[in-house]
Motif scaffolding. Structure first.
Motif, PDB file in Angstrom:
ATOM      1  N   ALA A  26       0.812  -1.215   0.000  1.00 50.00           N
ATOM      2  CA  ALA A  26       0.000   0.000   0.000  1.00 50.00           C
ATOM      3  C   ALA A  26       0.845   1.263   0.000  1.00 50.00           C
ATOM      4  N   GLU A  27       2.092   1.178   0.435  1.00 51.86           N
ATOM      5  CA  GLU A  27       2.974   2.344   0.426  1.00 51.86           C
ATOM      6  C   GLU A  27       3.389   2.751  -0.987  1.00 51.86           C
ATOM      7  N   GLU A  28       3.275   1.846  -1.922  1.00 53.98           N
ATOM      8  CA  GLU A  28       3.631   2.129  -3.310  1.00 53.98           C
ATOM      9  C   GLU A  28       2.528   2.977  -3.941  1.00 53.98           C
ATOM     10  N   PRO A  29       2.839   4.209  -4.371  1.00 55.18           N
ATOM     11  CA  PRO A  29       1.796   5.094  -4.897  1.00 55.18           C
ATOM     12  C   PRO A  29       1.162   4.607  -6.203  1.00 55.18           C
ATOM     13  N   ARG A  30       1.799   3.691  -6.901  1.00 56.82           N
ATOM     14  CA  ARG A  30       1.234   3.193  -8.164  1.00 56.82           C
ATOM     15  C   ARG A  30       0.270   2.031  -7.939  1.00 56.82           C
ATOM     16  N   LEU A  31       0.036   1.688  -6.651  1.00 52.59           N
ATOM     17  CA  LEU A  31      -0.862   0.586  -6.317  1.00 52.59           C
ATOM     18  C   LEU A  31      -2.004   1.060  -5.428  1.00 52.59           C
ATOM     19  N   SER A  32      -3.166   0.495  -5.668  1.00 56.90           N
ATOM     20  CA  SER A  32      -4.314   0.665  -4.785  1.00 56.90           C
ATOM     21  C   SER A  32      -4.597  -0.726  -4.220  1.00 56.90           C
ATOM     22  N   VAL A  33      -4.311  -0.920  -2.943  1.00 56.63           N
ATOM     23  CA  VAL A  33      -4.344  -2.253  -2.344  1.00 56.63           C
ATOM     24  C   VAL A  33      -5.558  -2.409  -1.440  1.00 56.63           C
ATOM     25  N   SER A  34      -6.274  -3.506  -1.650  1.00 55.71           N
ATOM     26  CA  SER A  34      -7.318  -3.911  -0.717  1.00 55.71           C
ATOM     27  C   SER A  34      -6.934  -5.298  -0.218  1.00 55.71           C
ATOM     28  N   ALA A  35      -7.446  -5.659   0.953  1.00 51.91           N
ATOM     29  CA  ALA A  35      -7.034  -6.925   1.561  1.00 51.91           C
ATOM     30  C   ALA A  35      -8.239  -7.675   2.098  1.00 51.91           C
ATOM     31  N   THR A  36      -8.101  -8.996   2.099  1.00 48.29           N
ATOM     32  CA  THR A  36      -9.108  -9.863   2.706  1.00 48.29           C
ATOM     33  C   THR A  36      -8.432 -11.132   3.201  1.00 48.29           C
ATOM     34  N   ALA A  37      -9.039 -11.749   4.204  1.00 46.10           N
ATOM     35  CA  ALA A  37      -8.541 -13.022   4.711  1.00 46.10           C
ATOM     36  C   ALA A  37      -9.458 -14.163   4.298  1.00 46.10           C
ATOM     37  N   ASP A  38     -10.450 -13.850   3.484  1.00 41.68           N
ATOM     38  CA  ASP A  38     -11.486 -14.821   3.136  1.00 41.68           C
ATOM     39  C   ASP A  38     -11.463 -15.126   1.642  1.00 41.68           C
ATOM     40  N   THR A  39     -11.382 -16.413   1.303  1.00 42.89           N
ATOM     41  CA  THR A  39     -11.333 -16.834  -0.098  1.00 42.89           C
ATOM     42  C   THR A  39     -12.603 -16.449  -0.847  1.00 42.89           C
ATOM     43  N   GLU A  40     -13.760 -16.658  -0.232  1.00 46.83           N
ATOM     44  CA  GLU A  40     -15.027 -16.322  -0.901  1.00 46.83           C
ATOM     45  C   GLU A  40     -15.123 -14.823  -1.164  1.00 46.83           C
ATOM     46  N   ALA A  41     -14.696 -14.009  -0.198  1.00 50.26           N
ATOM     47  CA  ALA A  41     -14.700 -12.559  -0.400  1.00 50.26           C
ATOM     48  C   ALA A  41     -13.752 -12.179  -1.529  1.00 50.26           C
ATOM     49  N   ALA A  42     -12.619 -12.845  -1.584  1.00 52.05           N
ATOM     50  CA  ALA A  42     -11.656 -12.571  -2.655  1.00 52.05           C
ATOM     51  C   ALA A  42     -12.263 -12.881  -4.013  1.00 52.05           C
ATOM     52  N   LEU A  43     -12.931 -14.027  -4.116  1.00 51.74           N
ATOM     53  CA  LEU A  43     -13.537 -14.417  -5.393  1.00 51.74           C
ATOM     54  C   LEU A  43     -14.623 -13.441  -5.825  1.00 51.74           C
ATOM     55  N   SER A  44     -15.320 -12.855  -4.873  1.00 53.71           N
ATOM     56  CA  SER A  44     -16.368 -11.901  -5.219  1.00 53.71           C
ATOM     57  C   SER A  44     -15.793 -10.567  -5.676  1.00 53.71           C
ATOM     58  N   ARG A  45     -14.500 -10.346  -5.449  1.00 53.80           N
ATOM     59  CA  ARG A  45     -13.883  -9.058  -5.781  1.00 53.80           C
ATOM     60  C   ARG A  45     -12.947  -9.108  -6.987  1.00 53.80           C
ATOM     61  N   VAL A  46     -12.726 -10.286  -7.578  1.00 50.42           N
ATOM     62  CA  VAL A  46     -11.734 -10.379  -8.661  1.00 50.42           C
ATOM     63  C   VAL A  46     -12.132  -9.614  -9.909  1.00 50.42           C
ATOM     64  N   SER A  47     -13.408  -9.333 -10.080  1.00 49.03           N
ATOM     65  CA  SER A  47     -13.821  -8.579 -11.273  1.00 49.03           C
ATOM     66  C   SER A  47     -13.392  -7.120 -11.197  1.00 49.03           C
TER      67      SER A  47
END
Length: 87
Positions: A26-47
């Protein structure tokens, strides 16, 4: 994504410290980072992301996540990292 827009990265790792471990990204200005610890939540956000970083752990099957991501977005870059305690 244009040069003016940051790359949208989804950081997936188990545990309560998911946000803390993604802080370096997240410290890298060229990146917008979001985080999750849940596989299902990750799959819902890949789009809505440009890349997934998945940290393999005892209760997170990062390779399984990769396989599921491939069914939704076959061309999405996915980085799988083994958690050796230094990530």
């Amino acid at each position: 994504m244009t040069e003016a827009e940051p790359a949208r990265v989804l950081f997936v790792a188990e545990g309560d410290d998911t946000d803390g471990r993604s802080a370096a990204l997240a410290e890298e200005p060229r990146l917008s980072v979001s985080a999750t610890a849940d596989t299902e939540a990750a799959l819902s956000r890949v789009s809505a992301v440009d890349c997934v970083v998945a940290v393999e752990g005892p209760s997170l099957d990062a390779v399984g996540l990769l396989e599921e991501v491939r069914t939704q977005r076959p061309d999405l870059p996915v980085v799988v990292v083994a958690d050796d305690g230094t990530v």
